[in-house]
Design a protein around this motif. Structure first.
Motif, PDB file in Angstrom:
ATOM      1  N   LYS A 130      43.006 -53.087 -70.358  1.00  0.00           N
ATOM      2  CA  LYS A 130      44.582 -54.991 -69.788  1.00  0.00           C
ATOM      3  C   LYS A 130      44.178 -55.402 -69.013  1.00  0.00           C
ATOM      4  O   LYS A 130      42.900 -54.575 -68.116  1.00  0.00           O
ATOM      5  CB  LYS A 130      45.338 -53.995 -69.621  1.00  0.00           C
ATOM      6  CG  LYS A 130      46.490 -53.447 -70.669  1.00  0.00           C
ATOM      7  CD  LYS A 130      48.028 -52.944 -70.217  1.00  0.00           C
ATOM      8  CE  LYS A 130      48.487 -51.961 -71.416  1.00  0.00           C
ATOM      9  NZ  LYS A 130      49.990 -51.125 -71.016  1.00  0.00           N
ATOM     10  N   GLY A 131      44.358 -56.264 -68.304  1.00  0.00           N
ATOM     11  CA  GLY A 131      43.465 -57.518 -67.042  1.00  0.00           C
ATOM     12  C   GLY A 131      42.423 -57.887 -67.641  1.00  0.00           C
ATOM     13  O   GLY A 131      41.653 -57.403 -68.812  1.00  0.00           O
TER      14      GLY A 131
ATOM     15  N   PRO B  88      40.573 -51.876 -58.331  1.00  0.00           N
ATOM     16  CA  PRO B  88      41.312 -50.880 -58.258  1.00  0.00           C
ATOM     17  C   PRO B  88      41.860 -50.986 -59.900  1.00  0.00           C
ATOM     18  O   PRO B  88      41.614 -51.608 -61.151  1.00  0.00           O
ATOM     19  CB  PRO B  88      42.713 -51.089 -58.288  1.00  0.00           C
ATOM     20  CG  PRO B  88      42.786 -52.071 -57.149  1.00  0.00           C
ATOM     21  CD  PRO B  88      41.978 -53.354 -57.328  1.00  0.00           C
ATOM     22  N   VAL B  89      41.665 -50.271 -60.891  1.00  0.00           N
ATOM     23  CA  VAL B  89      40.770 -50.141 -62.112  1.00  0.00           C
ATOM     24  C   VAL B  89      42.039 -48.348 -62.662  1.00  0.00           C
ATOM     25  O   VAL B  89      41.556 -47.438 -62.002  1.00  0.00           O
ATOM     26  CB  VAL B  89      39.417 -49.898 -62.999  1.00  0.00           C
ATOM     27  CG1 VAL B  89      39.738 -49.994 -64.495  1.00  0.00           C
ATOM     28  CG2 VAL B  89      38.934 -51.324 -62.359  1.00  0.00           C
ATOM     29  N   VAL B  90      43.248 -48.380 -63.225  1.00  0.00           N
ATOM     30  CA  VAL B  90      43.282 -47.177 -63.228  1.00  0.00           C
ATOM     31  C   VAL B  90      43.281 -46.218 -65.377  1.00  0.00           C
ATOM     32  O   VAL B  90      43.073 -47.502 -65.561  1.00  0.00           O
ATOM     33  CB  VAL B  90      45.297 -47.426 -63.353  1.00  0.00           C
ATOM     34  CG1 VAL B  90      45.584 -47.221 -61.842  1.00  0.00           C
ATOM     35  CG2 VAL B  90      45.686 -48.773 -64.267  1.00  0.00           C
TER      36      VAL B  90
ATOM     37  N   PHE C 167      42.755 -53.545 -65.921  1.00  0.00           N
ATOM     38  CA  PHE C 167      42.083 -53.547 -64.113  1.00  0.00           C
ATOM     39  C   PHE C 167      43.324 -54.218 -63.974  1.00  0.00           C
ATOM     40  O   PHE C 167      43.548 -54.834 -64.030  1.00  0.00           O
ATOM     41  CB  PHE C 167      40.834 -55.217 -65.093  1.00  0.00           C
ATOM     42  CG  PHE C 167      39.860 -54.010 -65.209  1.00  0.00           C
ATOM     43  CD1 PHE C 167      38.486 -53.565 -64.723  1.00  0.00           C
ATOM     44  CD2 PHE C 167      39.358 -53.518 -66.634  1.00  0.00           C
ATOM     45  CE1 PHE C 167      37.333 -52.809 -64.980  1.00  0.00           C
ATOM     46  CE2 PHE C 167      38.508 -52.957 -67.601  1.00  0.00           C
ATOM     47  CZ  PHE C 167      37.409 -52.656 -66.700  1.00  0.00           C
ATOM     48  N   LEU C 168      43.657 -54.416 -62.580  1.00  0.00           N
ATOM     49  CA  LEU C 168      44.364 -54.489 -61.422  1.00  0.00           C
ATOM     50  C   LEU C 168      44.212 -55.912 -60.779  1.00  0.00           C
ATOM     51  O   LEU C 168      42.447 -56.207 -60.193  1.00  0.00           O
ATOM     52  CB  LEU C 168      44.858 -53.425 -60.590  1.00  0.00           C
ATOM     53  CG  LEU C 168      45.596 -52.133 -61.465  1.00  0.00           C
ATOM     54  CD1 LEU C 168      45.917 -51.212 -60.603  1.00  0.00           C
ATOM     55  CD2 LEU C 168      46.922 -52.436 -61.997  1.00  0.00           C
TER      56      LEU C 168
ATOM     57  N   VAL D 129      45.113 -48.965 -51.292  1.00  0.00           N
ATOM     58  CA  VAL D 129      44.528 -49.335 -52.802  1.00  0.00           C
ATOM     59  C   VAL D 129      45.481 -47.997 -53.314  1.00  0.00           C
ATOM     60  O   VAL D 129      45.336 -48.304 -54.485  1.00  0.00           O
ATOM     61  CB  VAL D 129      43.240 -49.225 -52.501  1.00  0.00           C
ATOM     62  CG1 VAL D 129      42.624 -49.592 -53.802  1.00  0.00           C
ATOM     63  CG2 VAL D 129      43.397 -50.737 -51.929  1.00  0.00           C
ATOM     64  N   ARG D 130      44.607 -47.028 -52.396  1.00  0.00           N
ATOM     65  CA  ARG D 130      45.594 -45.409 -53.475  1.00  0.00           C
ATOM     66  C   ARG D 130      46.930 -46.219 -54.081  1.00  0.00           C
ATOM     67  O   ARG D 130      47.347 -45.361 -54.833  1.00  0.00           O
ATOM     68  CB  ARG D 130      45.822 -44.353 -52.663  1.00  0.00           C
ATOM     69  CG  ARG D 130      46.461 -43.674 -53.542  1.00  0.00           C
ATOM     70  CD  ARG D 130      45.634 -41.736 -52.254  1.00  0.00           C
ATOM     71  NE  ARG D 130      46.526 -42.095 -51.161  1.00  0.00           N
ATOM     72  CZ  ARG D 130      47.573 -41.192 -51.054  1.00  0.00           C
ATOM     73  NH1 ARG D 130      46.961 -39.546 -51.081  1.00  0.00           N
ATOM     74  NH2 ARG D 130      47.899 -41.286 -49.492  1.00  0.00           N
ATOM     75  N   ARG D 131      47.926 -46.754 -53.370  1.00  0.00           N
ATOM     76  CA  ARG D 131      49.494 -46.879 -53.204  1.00  0.00           C
ATOM     77  C   ARG D 131      49.759 -48.233 -54.425  1.00  0.00           C
ATOM     78  O   ARG D 131      50.273 -47.938 -54.839  1.00  0.00           O
ATOM     79  CB  ARG D 131      49.905 -47.457 -51.998  1.00  0.00           C
ATOM     80  CG  ARG D 131      50.005 -46.651 -50.863  1.00  0.00           C
ATOM     81  CD  ARG D 131      51.350 -46.610 -49.476  1.00  0.00           C
ATOM     82  NE  ARG D 131      51.374 -46.118 -48.700  1.00  0.00           N
ATOM     83  CZ  ARG D 131      51.307 -45.930 -47.714  1.00  0.00           C
ATOM     84  NH1 ARG D 131      51.017 -46.576 -47.679  1.00  0.00           N
ATOM     85  NH2 ARG D 131      51.667 -45.058 -46.306  1.00  0.00           N
ATOM     86  N   VAL D 132      48.619 -49.136 -54.512  1.00  0.00           N
ATOM     87  CA  VAL D 132      48.803 -49.949 -55.192  1.00  0.00           C
ATOM     88  C   VAL D 132      48.162 -49.154 -56.967  1.00  0.00           C
ATOM     89  O   VAL D 132      48.921 -49.174 -57.479  1.00  0.00           O
ATOM     90  CB  VAL D 132      47.647 -51.237 -55.305  1.00  0.00           C
ATOM     91  CG1 VAL D 132      47.633 -51.930 -55.850  1.00  0.00           C
ATOM     92  CG2 VAL D 132      47.807 -52.015 -53.541  1.00  0.00           C
ATOM     93  N   MET D 133      47.780 -48.214 -57.162  1.00  0.00           N
ATOM     94  CA  MET D 133      47.520 -47.752 -57.880  1.00  0.00           C
ATOM     95  C   MET D 133      48.474 -46.899 -58.953  1.00  0.00           C
ATOM     96  O   MET D 133      48.381 -47.030 -59.723  1.00  0.00           O
ATOM     97  CB  MET D 133      46.011 -47.120 -58.052  1.00  0.00           C
ATOM     98  CG  MET D 133      44.553 -47.899 -57.864  1.00  0.00           C
ATOM     99  SD  MET D 133      43.430 -47.312 -57.787  1.00  0.00           S
ATOM    100  CE  MET D 133      42.790 -46.575 -59.076  1.00  0.00           C
TER     101      MET D 133
END
Length: 479
Positions: A69-70, A184-186, A203-204, A224-228
């Motif tokens: 995604k992304g 960031p990639v989760v 892919f954010l 960045v960690r909070r976003v992920m």
């Protein structure tokens, strides 16, 4: 399926690895490790071929479905990709899908077959034999990140260790020191069948650091960690890679669930008190503490002992050892705790140091009460009964034991803590530290297990950092 499906999968995966080798070898011939040449048409073709081969290999391994995604950013837009959570060797899938560079130990390039594939993706090599390796690695990441997109993107797992995916632990700052935009990639593995696996990679949007974050890599990493974490729908926890090492150490004293040592270790790192020459510093501290002969220290004396200024974080650390809230502490307890944090798997050496500080000059022995203080501090708990253990060691009923007796007992009973401490102290795994501890409850992460509850992060209370005096308490940047 062990005798049917698994051998077939293994053969196909091994064949794909062998098939990839000549392509990677030809594409790597003549490539420089310090400069990047424009990628010609035939090397671009090799890139596509290797991605196809790796996809077949993962298909043979059971990953029939991979969802992306992304949009992946271009190297000029985001030179660094940050991936989380890091949970298994399956996390190598996005590396093979993107052919992005990674950070690896230098010894990996000498591994037959695998080393050639590694060198093809132009990794940042870390040499364990080089004392300045960490500094050089950071400088190399900065050099590539500021190349304007000439180098391939660098893919980094900022957690620095594997977890069970139920939360995001503290990110290490290496990926954020260059102060460039990151993507960031989760990663998710929503598997329902063991033999048919599924992977999702999201892919954010690119995260561009603010001026404050550029000056403060730790704040950049936190945000960045909070976003992920929000994208994953999991909480964050203030555990770090070092905390996980401490919690999972294979020492004879297994840390209980609610231990003050995790909070203590965090403060040691933030105050910069973790010694580089561990053995020498611990011995020096031990000798100085012995000379004090149990004399209690106030906050100012504590700061003078450590040669650091009084600060809010030092007050927090002092409070961990101010058991009776009378504004004094026993410096010997600090030294024992530091030994456990620096040498978590070397129980006997910590006990030897503790005996040296507590033992009487006339007979080199300690009492049951002193043993209780030593072990209580080494475990990071408030109350601990050692009666059964002390009686088992003191067979002559002298009321004192020496280190030699203790060591002899450990040789005969390597599981002494399990047999004599945990069974006698039923509340050892659930009791708080001190009434005035900084965090009300600190639990050890189940790094290899599976979360069994949906409250907090399933393995420990949600203690997202917000206490005073820490960078973790800074507000998240609105993006």
């Amino acid at each position: 399926m062990t005798f049917t499906l698994f051998p077939i999968r293994l053969l196909i995966a091994a064949f794909m690895m062998l098939l990839a080798w000549p392509f990677a070898f030809l594409a790597s011939v003549g490539c420089s490790e310090t400069t990047v040449e424009p990628q010609c048409l035939w090397r671009r073709l090799v890139d596509i071929i290797l991605k196809i081969i790796m996809r077949v290999m993962w298909f043979a391994g059971g990953f029939h479905w991979m969802t992306v995604k992304g949009r992946r950013a271009l190297p000029a837009e985001a030179p660094i990709l940050t991936l989380a959570p890091h949970s298994s060797y399956f996390d190598a899938i996005p590396v093979t899908m993107t052919m992005a560079s990674i950070v690896m130990k230098a010894e990996s390039k000498d591994i037959p077959l695998w080393g050639t594939l590694i060198k093809y993706i132009r990794p940042v090599f870390v040499s364990r034999s080089d004392q300045d390796s960490r500094k050089k690695t950071v400088e190399e990441i900065k050099r590539r990140a500021h190349s304007g997109g000439e180098w391939p993107q660098i893919m980094i797992f900022p957690e620095g260790t594997c977890t069970n995916r139920s939360c995001l632990i503290t990110f290490k700052p290496g990926a954020f020191i260059p102060a460039v935009p990151v993507q960031p990639v989760v990663i998710r593995y929503p598997n329902k069948l063991v033999r048919l696996l599924k992977a999702q990679f999201n892919f954010l949007p690119i995260y561009t650091p603010s001026e404050e974050e550029k000056r403060n890599p730790a704040l950049f990493a936190i945000n960045v960690r909070r976003v992920m974490a929000k994208a994953l729908g999991v909480p964050i926890t203030d555990y770090s890679f070092e905390d996980c090492q401490l919690a999972m150490a294979e020492g004879q004293l297994r840390l209980p669930v609610d231990t003050c040592l995790l909070e203590y270790a965090k403060l040691v790192r933030r105050l910069g008190l973790k010694p580089k020459n561990t053995e020498k510093v611990l011995q020096e501290y031990g000798n100085r503490a012995r000379k004090l002969e149990g004399q209690k220290l106030g906050l100012d004396d504590f700061a003078q002992f450590l040669d650091v200024p009084v600060s809010d974080m030092l007050r927090d650390m002092f409070a961990l050892f101010d058991e009776h809230e009378d504004n004094c502490m026993d410096i010997r307890e600090y030294v024992i705790a530091l030994s456990v944090v620096c040498r978590p798997a070397r129980t006997l050496e910590t006990m030897k140091l503790a005996f040296k500080m507590f033992e009487a000059d006339e007979d080199g022995a300690i009492t049951e009460m002193e043993l209780a203080v030593i072990l209580k501090t080494a475990l990071g708990v408030t109350h601990l009964s050692v009666s059964r253990l002390f009686t088992a060691i003191d067979k002559e009923d002298t009321g004192k034991i020496t280190f030699d007796k203790f060591r002899s007992f450990l040789e005969q009973h390597p599981d002494f803590a399990e047999d004599y401490l945990y069974t006698e102290n039923t509340g050892l795994h659930s009791g708080p530290c001190h009434r005035h501890q900084i965090k009300p409850s600190l639990s050890i992460p189940n790094l290899q297990g599976t979360a069994t509850t949906k409250t907090a992060n399933g393995i420990c209370p949600d203690f997202s950092p917000n206490d005073h005096g820490t960078i973790a308490g800074l507000l998240k940047k609105d993006n």
